[in-house]
Design a protein around this motif. Structure first.
Motif, PDB file in Angstrom:
ATOM      1  N   VAL A   1     -12.210 -27.302  -7.141  1.00  0.00           N
ATOM      2  CA  VAL A   1     -10.792 -27.057  -6.857  1.00  0.00           C
ATOM      3  C   VAL A   1     -10.561 -26.661  -5.408  1.00  0.00           C
ATOM      4  CG1 VAL A   1      -8.838 -25.554  -7.404  1.00  0.00           C
ATOM      5  CG2 VAL A   1     -10.291 -26.422  -9.252  1.00  0.00           C
ATOM      6  N   ALA A   2     -11.402 -25.791  -4.872  1.00  0.00           N
ATOM      7  CA  ALA A   2     -11.154 -25.159  -3.577  1.00  0.00           C
ATOM      8  C   ALA A   2     -10.909 -26.127  -2.420  1.00  0.00           C
ATOM      9  CB  ALA A   2     -12.313 -24.212  -3.239  1.00  0.00           C
ATOM     10  N   PRO A   3     -11.599 -27.278  -2.344  1.00  0.00           N
ATOM     11  CA  PRO A   3     -11.359 -28.156  -1.198  1.00  0.00           C
ATOM     12  C   PRO A   3      -9.951 -28.726  -1.124  1.00  0.00           C
ATOM     13  CG  PRO A   3     -13.458 -28.693  -2.266  1.00  0.00           C
ATOM     14  CD  PRO A   3     -12.723 -27.764  -3.171  1.00  0.00           C
ATOM     15  N   HIS A   4      -9.188 -28.620  -2.197  1.00  0.00           N
ATOM     16  CA  HIS A   4      -7.881 -29.272  -2.252  1.00  0.00           C
ATOM     17  C   HIS A   4      -6.711 -28.315  -2.043  1.00  0.00           C
ATOM     18  CE1 HIS A   4     -10.030 -32.788  -3.704  1.00  0.00           C
ATOM     19  NE2 HIS A   4     -10.639 -32.003  -4.582  1.00  0.00           N
TER      20      HIS A   4
ATOM     21  N   LEU B   1       1.727 -25.440  -7.176  1.00  0.00           N
ATOM     22  CA  LEU B   1       1.136 -25.192  -8.489  1.00  0.00           C
ATOM     23  C   LEU B   1      -0.237 -25.839  -8.543  1.00  0.00           C
ATOM     24  CD1 LEU B   1       1.231 -24.366 -11.534  1.00  0.00           C
ATOM     25  CD2 LEU B   1       2.256 -26.620 -11.969  1.00  0.00           C
ATOM     26  N   VAL B   2      -1.215 -25.084  -9.042  1.00  0.00           N
ATOM     27  CA  VAL B   2      -2.544 -25.624  -9.317  1.00  0.00           C
ATOM     28  C   VAL B   2      -2.733 -25.536 -10.829  1.00  0.00           C
ATOM     29  CG1 VAL B   2      -5.007 -25.457  -8.884  1.00  0.00           C
ATOM     30  CG2 VAL B   2      -3.381 -24.815  -7.078  1.00  0.00           C
TER      31      VAL B   2
ATOM     32  N   CYS C   1      -3.591 -35.728  -8.892  1.00  0.00           N
ATOM     33  CA  CYS C   1      -4.774 -35.282  -9.630  1.00  0.00           C
ATOM     34  C   CYS C   1      -5.924 -35.201  -8.637  1.00  0.00           C
ATOM     35  CB  CYS C   1      -5.100 -36.250 -10.766  1.00  0.00           C
ATOM     36  SG  CYS C   1      -6.561 -35.780 -11.732  1.00  0.00           S
ATOM     37  N   VAL C   2      -6.488 -34.006  -8.468  1.00  0.00           N
ATOM     38  CA  VAL C   2      -7.531 -33.822  -7.459  1.00  0.00           C
ATOM     39  C   VAL C   2      -8.925 -33.756  -8.059  1.00  0.00           C
ATOM     40  CG1 VAL C   2      -5.929 -32.674  -5.890  1.00  0.00           C
ATOM     41  CG2 VAL C   2      -7.304 -31.291  -7.476  1.00  0.00           C
TER      42      VAL C   2
ATOM     43  N   LEU D   1      -4.607 -30.747 -11.399  1.00  0.00           N
ATOM     44  CA  LEU D   1      -3.517 -31.376 -10.674  1.00  0.00           C
ATOM     45  C   LEU D   1      -2.869 -30.358  -9.749  1.00  0.00           C
ATOM     46  CD1 LEU D   1      -3.802 -33.064 -13.451  1.00  0.00           C
ATOM     47  CD2 LEU D   1      -1.571 -33.985 -12.830  1.00  0.00           C
ATOM     48  N   VAL D   2      -2.398 -30.821  -8.622  1.00  0.00           N
ATOM     49  CA  VAL D   2      -1.673 -30.003  -7.663  1.00  0.00           C
ATOM     50  C   VAL D   2      -0.284 -30.617  -7.515  1.00  0.00           C
ATOM     51  CG1 VAL D   2      -1.592 -29.211  -5.269  1.00  0.00           C
ATOM     52  CG2 VAL D   2      -3.789 -29.340  -6.459  1.00  0.00           C
TER      53      VAL D   2
END
Length: 324
Positions: A114-117, A221-222, A271-272, A317-318
């Protein structure tokens, strides 16, 4: 039970000022009405943890605490007894003064995905369903100016406090509430996380609307949740259990989830990450001795749950709230 004086003082100025009085009252009511058979044991375990000075935190690759003064054998034993009294540990892992808490989940793996995005520098963050706070410590390390988590589970609160007592000045706080019990958030947060919550909601669109109300215009929103493969028409509604969980409702496809977010008024939806949960990422350990994912999949066919549903697939998703 827990001193929230510093937290309430931090609400004196800024967009969360209106929270101060209702949060104070809500905490008083929550603790006055506590009735849980294990609470006294958890509190005794928390109180057993030794007091330590000159604590150093390494939150870059996990949640690791060290003391400049090595613990003697008695303090090490007391520390481990106190931490084990807070079993089961589900989210982590934690390394606390030489004791490795091998939690059920490798939550560090999810954070790496998650963190890279996301960019949390200087942001006010709300973590819904925060569990024992593992991700909140990682959020703070990533640059968040304040992190507030909400979760009604009192064991998770005590596990969070086991770490917080050694980092008392960190602007990281956990409230024993549900999202619905929070005061009107006044569009106060820059980033809101909802990870592993949506599929437990009977009304997923309502949940997304509640999350959007917490965000300032332009806020992010994450969202991480269970999904299935398929097009925008596909959604799984389990007849009873899913992977032995009773309270699972909607598992949409990624395309349908994107439509959920759009209907709730979000934009810039992407979607990441899409990841099939492995039995290495979620499993029983010495610190979580109950059944776990390997027990919830069909013997000889890890592509299906024990009920015959597709095995857990998680999407992150972000999305942004319009404006800003």
């Amino acid at each position: 039970m827990i001193d929230y004086t510093a937290f309430l003082a931090s609400l004196a100025d800024g967009p969360l000022t209106k929270w101060r009085h209702p949060i104070s009252e809500g905490l008083q009511q929550r603790f006055d009405s506590l009735q849980h058979g294990d609470l006294e044991r958890w509190q005794a375990s928390l109180n057993k943890l030794p007091s330590l000075d000159e604590v150093e935190a390494d939150l870059v690759n996990g949640v690791t605490l060290r003391s400049r003064h090595p613990l003697d054998a008695k303090a090490q034993t007391t520390l481990e007894e106190g931490l084990r009294g807070l079993h089961p540990w589900r989210k982590g892992p934690f390394d606390l003064f030489g004791i490795h808490i091998d939690t059920e989940w490798h939550s560090d793996w999810k954070w790496q995905r998650v963190a890279p995005h996301i960019d949390l520098r200087g942001r006010r963050v709300l973590d819904i369903g925060c569990g024992n706070g593992y991700y909140m410590w990682r959020m703070w390390q990533a640059g968040a100016s304040m992190v507030i988590g909400v979760d009604p589970n009192l064991l998770f609160l005590n596990q969070f406090e086991a770490v917080k007592r050694y980092l008392p000045n960190a602007p990281v706080w956990q409230l024993p509430f549900t999202l619905e019990a929070l005061p009107e958030p006044s569009n106060a947060f820059d980033t809101v996380f909802s990870m592993g919550v949506l599929y437990h909601r009977r009304a997923p669109i309502d949940h997304l609307l509640q999350l959007k109300a917490c965000l300032r215009p332009g806020g992010e929103l994450v969202l991480e949740t269970l999904v299935i493969e398929g097009d925008e028409q596909q959604c799984l509604l389990p007849e009873d259990r899913y992977a032995q969980m009773r309270n699972v409702w909607f598992l949409p496809s990624v395309a349908m989830l994107e439509r959920f977010l759009a209907r709730a008024g979000f934009n810039d939806i992407r979607c990441v990450d899409l990841n099939r949960t492995s039995v290495e990422e979620q499993r029983s350990t010495d610190w979580m001795r109950f059944q776990s994912l390997p027990d919830f999949l069909q013997p000889g066919d890890a592509s299906k749950t024990i009920e015959g549903h597709p095995a857990p697939l998680r999407a992150t998703l972000v999305a942004l709230k319009p404006g800003g």
